[in-house]
Design a protein around this motif. Sequence first.
Motif, PDB file in Angstrom:
ATOM      1  N   SER A 256      62.327 -19.023  56.962  1.00  0.00           N
ATOM      2  CA  SER A 256      62.446 -17.561  56.955  1.00  0.00           C
ATOM      3  C   SER A 256      63.661 -17.127  56.143  1.00  0.00           C
ATOM      4  O   SER A 256      64.506 -17.943  55.775  1.00  0.00           O
ATOM      5  CB  SER A 256      62.562 -17.051  58.392  1.00  0.00           C
ATOM      6  OG  SER A 256      63.708 -17.588  58.992  1.00  0.00           O
ATOM      7  N   SER A 258      66.502 -15.856  56.619  1.00  0.00           N
ATOM      8  CA  SER A 258      67.880 -16.198  56.988  1.00  0.00           C
ATOM      9  C   SER A 258      68.242 -17.642  56.647  1.00  0.00           C
ATOM     10  O   SER A 258      69.400 -18.031  56.739  1.00  0.00           O
ATOM     11  CB  SER A 258      68.090 -15.955  58.481  1.00  0.00           C
ATOM     12  OG  SER A 258      67.102 -16.614  59.213  1.00  0.00           O
ATOM     13  N   ASP A 290      57.210 -18.945  57.761  1.00  0.00           N
ATOM     14  CA  ASP A 290      57.992 -17.711  57.895  1.00  0.00           C
ATOM     15  C   ASP A 290      57.145 -16.842  58.797  1.00  0.00           C
ATOM     16  O   ASP A 290      56.932 -17.197  59.945  1.00  0.00           O
ATOM     17  CB  ASP A 290      58.323 -17.080  56.536  1.00  0.00           C
ATOM     18  CG  ASP A 290      57.139 -17.074  55.579  1.00  0.00           C
ATOM     19  OD1 ASP A 290      56.104 -16.496  55.940  1.00  0.00           O
ATOM     20  OD2 ASP A 290      57.243 -17.635  54.494  1.00  0.00           O
ATOM     21  N   ALA A 323      59.811 -13.533  57.608  1.00  0.00           N
ATOM     22  CA  ALA A 323      60.240 -13.486  59.007  1.00  0.00           C
ATOM     23  C   ALA A 323      59.979 -14.814  59.723  1.00  0.00           C
ATOM     24  O   ALA A 323      59.684 -15.823  59.088  1.00  0.00           O
ATOM     25  CB  ALA A 323      59.526 -12.346  59.704  1.00  0.00           C
ATOM     26  N   THR A 324      60.096 -14.806  61.053  1.00  0.00           N
ATOM     27  CA  THR A 324      60.075 -16.053  61.820  1.00  0.00           C
ATOM     28  C   THR A 324      58.946 -16.048  62.851  1.00  0.00           C
ATOM     29  O   THR A 324      59.080 -15.411  63.896  1.00  0.00           O
ATOM     30  CB  THR A 324      61.442 -16.240  62.531  1.00  0.00           C
ATOM     31  OG1 THR A 324      62.474 -16.095  61.557  1.00  0.00           O
ATOM     32  CG2 THR A 324      61.557 -17.607  63.168  1.00  0.00           C
ATOM     33  N   GLY A 360      66.608 -19.206  63.706  1.00  0.00           N
ATOM     34  CA  GLY A 360      66.590 -17.820  64.155  1.00  0.00           C
ATOM     35  C   GLY A 360      65.704 -17.553  65.347  1.00  0.00           C
ATOM     36  O   GLY A 360      65.068 -18.435  65.911  1.00  0.00           O
ATOM     37  N   ASN A 363      60.550 -13.485  65.487  1.00  0.00           N
ATOM     38  CA  ASN A 363      60.460 -12.030  65.316  1.00  0.00           C
ATOM     39  C   ASN A 363      59.158 -11.615  64.647  1.00  0.00           C
ATOM     40  O   ASN A 363      59.024 -10.506  64.170  1.00  0.00           O
ATOM     41  CB  ASN A 363      61.669 -11.502  64.524  1.00  0.00           C
ATOM     42  CG  ASN A 363      61.797 -12.162  63.171  1.00  0.00           C
ATOM     43  OD1 ASN A 363      60.816 -12.677  62.637  1.00  0.00           O
ATOM     44  ND2 ASN A 363      62.995 -12.149  62.619  1.00  0.00           N
TER      45      ASN A 363
ATOM     46  N   ARG B  10      61.135  -4.835  68.142  1.00  0.00           N
ATOM     47  CA  ARG B  10      62.265  -5.725  67.890  1.00  0.00           C
ATOM     48  C   ARG B  10      63.529  -5.224  68.567  1.00  0.00           C
ATOM     49  O   ARG B  10      64.591  -5.810  68.395  1.00  0.00           O
ATOM     50  CB  ARG B  10      62.522  -5.835  66.392  1.00  0.00           C
ATOM     51  CG  ARG B  10      61.460  -6.607  65.680  1.00  0.00           C
ATOM     52  CD  ARG B  10      61.820  -6.833  64.252  1.00  0.00           C
ATOM     53  NE  ARG B  10      63.048  -7.623  64.126  1.00  0.00           N
ATOM     54  CZ  ARG B  10      63.381  -8.296  63.052  1.00  0.00           C
ATOM     55  NH1 ARG B  10      62.581  -8.276  62.011  1.00  0.00           N
ATOM     56  NH2 ARG B  10      64.491  -8.977  62.984  1.00  0.00           N
ATOM     57  N   GLU B 167      59.362  -6.819  57.663  1.00  0.00           N
ATOM     58  CA  GLU B 167      59.917  -8.109  58.076  1.00  0.00           C
ATOM     59  C   GLU B 167      61.346  -8.186  57.573  1.00  0.00           C
ATOM     60  O   GLU B 167      61.602  -7.914  56.402  1.00  0.00           O
ATOM     61  CB  GLU B 167      59.115  -9.255  57.458  1.00  0.00           C
ATOM     62  CG  GLU B 167      57.722  -9.361  58.007  1.00  0.00           C
ATOM     63  CD  GLU B 167      56.895 -10.340  57.205  1.00  0.00           C
ATOM     64  OE1 GLU B 167      57.488 -11.217  56.548  1.00  0.00           O
ATOM     65  OE2 GLU B 167      55.669 -10.218  57.230  1.00  0.00           O
ATOM     66  N   GLU B 169      65.367 -10.232  58.508  1.00  0.00           N
ATOM     67  CA  GLU B 169      66.213 -11.037  59.383  1.00  0.00           C
ATOM     68  C   GLU B 169      67.659 -10.692  59.085  1.00  0.00           C
ATOM     69  O   GLU B 169      68.017 -10.391  57.950  1.00  0.00           O
ATOM     70  CB  GLU B 169      65.998 -12.525  59.145  1.00  0.00           C
ATOM     71  CG  GLU B 169      64.679 -12.987  59.721  1.00  0.00           C
ATOM     72  CD  GLU B 169      64.642 -14.470  59.956  1.00  0.00           C
ATOM     73  OE1 GLU B 169      64.165 -14.862  61.015  1.00  0.00           O
ATOM     74  OE2 GLU B 169      65.099 -15.220  59.087  1.00  0.00           O
ATOM     75  N   THR B 171      71.648 -11.998  59.599  1.00  0.00           N
ATOM     76  CA  THR B 171      72.466 -13.168  59.923  1.00  0.00           C
ATOM     77  C   THR B 171      73.882 -12.953  59.406  1.00  0.00           C
ATOM     78  O   THR B 171      74.186 -11.912  58.830  1.00  0.00           O
ATOM     79  CB  THR B 171      71.811 -14.432  59.316  1.00  0.00           C
ATOM     80  OG1 THR B 171      72.559 -15.575  59.722  1.00  0.00           O
ATOM     81  CG2 THR B 171      71.782 -14.382  57.802  1.00  0.00           C
TER      82      THR B 171
END
Lengths: 626, 239
Positions: A256, A258, A290, A323-324, A360, A363, B10, B167, B169, B171
Amino acid sequence: STNEAMVEVLSVTVDCTVTNRFAHTVMTSVALNKANESKEIFFDVELPKSAFITNFSMEIEGKVYVGEVKEKEKAKKQYEKAVSSGQTAGLVKASGRKMEKFSVSVNIAAESNVTFILTYEELLQRKLGQYEILIRVKPKSVVEQFQISTNIYEPQGLSHVDAHATFLSNELLPLVEKTVLDKKAHISFSPTVEQQRTCPGCDGTLIDGDFVIKYDVNRQEKVGDIQIVNGYFVHFFAPPDLPRVPKNVVFVIDRSGSMMGTKMAQTRDALVAILEDLHEEDHFALLQFDSDVLSWKESLTKATKQNVAEAKDYARSIQDNGATNINQAMLDGINMLKRDRQANRLPERSIDMVILLTDGMPNFGEPNIPKIQENVRSAIGGNMSLFCLGFGNDVDYNFLDVMSKENKGVARRIFEASDATLQLQDFYEEVASPLLLEVDLVYPDNAVDYVTTSHFPQLFNGSEIVVAGRLTDNDLDNFLVEVLGQGLEDNFKVQGQAGVVDWNVMYPDETYIFGDFTERLWAYLTIQQLLEKSKTGPADEKANATAKALEMSLQYSFVTPLTSMVVTKPETEDGTDSPLIADKLTEEQRQQAERLRSMAYSGFASNFFSAPVQYAYSPVYLVDGD
Amino acid sequence: PHFIIELPGRNDSLCFNINNVPGTIFNLVRDPEAGVFVNGQIIGDKKIPPDGKINTYFWRFGIVHRTLGVSLQVTTQYISVSQDGKDAKLLWTDTASLKGPNVDVVVTKDGSLTVMLKRSVKFVILLHKVWKKHPYHRDYLGFYTLDTHLLSPSVHGLLGQFYHGIEYEVTDLRPGESPEKPDATMFAKGHQLNVTRGWQRDFRRDVKNGENVPCWFIHNNGSGLIDGAAADYVVSSLF
């Protein structure tokens, strides 16, 4: 430590005794306030995170202040009282990957001494074929009397003992004295003040870093080694010369967004190295995910040279994106293994495992963690092992930890650093060579009780199974032990008898040291396992495990995540005393501490993690002005 | 104006500001397949405030549902609704409602306008009334999309592009310029963005003070989060 020239550290001694892998370490420091006024003196030491503090004391002006282990909730009340009156508290903080730091400071009157003594205990774990004793020493200045002394007693006999330190220069190296006999070793390091100095006449010290001793024991008996001392037994099982069982491993790799940058590059490098290490009889699959899941091939592939070469090319091509979706990736990986099993495409005698690497939170797809855990547990159905690697500080480690434990595996944190590739490889190496599956250690029912876990889903090369228990008959002459498991070719089955070893004969000059170590080893192991049980399973079982672990922590004076050590400092001039609390950190707390450290200041997480205002379930997209 | 993309699934939100010269008209929603278009025009303060910071706000929206033959113009003064060639005009100073075959409109006095376009979209427009003699500020509008599930997958625009989720993320949380607003790295739409944790206000429950919505703030007019650049959403007319 002290920055005050008028405070002299008279001595720092680290005394470590290891008996049958159970290490008992006492760190003692004596300081003198030479000034004609009171001074604050700090005692900062680091201990391995797998250790439990068992004792702490301070001797000031002839009076000894001893730490007391209490139930955490009760200690917390005392702590809160102290905080509300403006006093400080927590003594233990996370320190790096392997250690935690214990810090305390006290005011010492003019021309007075203080003696700090910290004791901790741990069961050394065999990893990659050896045990490791790690002692971190960081005196801030040269010390009049500095000594690290380690004694190892292993009745099985020592196969090798190595000692090294990160601060050992060519000058200091000869000062490490190592005496290794058949069943006993002594390692000491005691440089003089001059030898400690960074340069002649300087106050700076060369002693700053890790002193590491690694050793292993001889393994001749197939049934392992059983020691019976003072009514308790401990059984170490790691038989020699067992052929490895082929494995079928599905690597489920998070790619993903991150993972972008270094993490993705390190993952690719580690994967390439890991693939290279696969044995030809192993089968493997690569899934990257992902929000979508991509599989290298439809089914597992035999680790032939050509297939491995192709897989390495594929691994090198993995790029971060999106994404994850952990749930879908896990289910796809598990189902692939199940399909291949059903179709008899995998060797009958082989172990199935899934290795998940993620950095991660889920999500995408199914984001609900309990639901993912339930889905994975249900899909695996007890038929394979799950190992989870949590990469970095943002991963929900507890989620992975529980999911692994529910599926005969373990989780490991991978720290974001330049050596992450090696960390990944090391973990893989630990689980790369299964020797036995479904190992049962059986003891005579009428002779033992309170036995620690005696069933293990697998035994890996380089590790060791440890079981301890209490004997119901102290006069036991013979103790029949049976070990059952599934090996490569046949079912593994060995029997053996353990006799009570007379430690007075084996170590005639040192019997005084052994005392109740087997009982404490048993208690340590039992508490560790109860703490694990308190994380998974039905609510009532979790509550029972927690209650039992607490009871034993208090009984044996271990600072565990359920207990705290309350240290009362001397009364101040205004007549108040100030309790301090030493806690045992959980992995989640460590991770949180690292997050906060990376933010450079505290009190910030609450802002970050506060939940947004919500009016309804459906999303709102708005534009407005202030 | 500030944009908030609330993502309750989320438990998080994204936010960004879009500013341009007063008078600019932006496309907020564009769904040619469903025939729905929403454009908005911004205005600035009455004069440049002492801090020199020019604030812009939406003061006029044009809403069209071509398939249903409905169009609405909502300004800080009035609301005009046109359906099948029939026009109606409502004032913010009245509480009123209008029920048509394809559109329902409810106005609460000096407060909000709720518009439900049949089988497509539901939104609320809030009127922010400012004291008439305020030296700098003037009345402005907020636009809140509440139900978008019947719009087509091709819906786009400054708000519309987020209607089918996003989508991302986050971090590498790290201290930002303000202790209460840490910075972080966001990965979204193939971009790596420097974002800041902060909050923006949702005025639906409290039109005067609003309620803070913690969100990841994307700098530079939402660069990297929105497709293309803010200038790509500038249109020449309200309809």
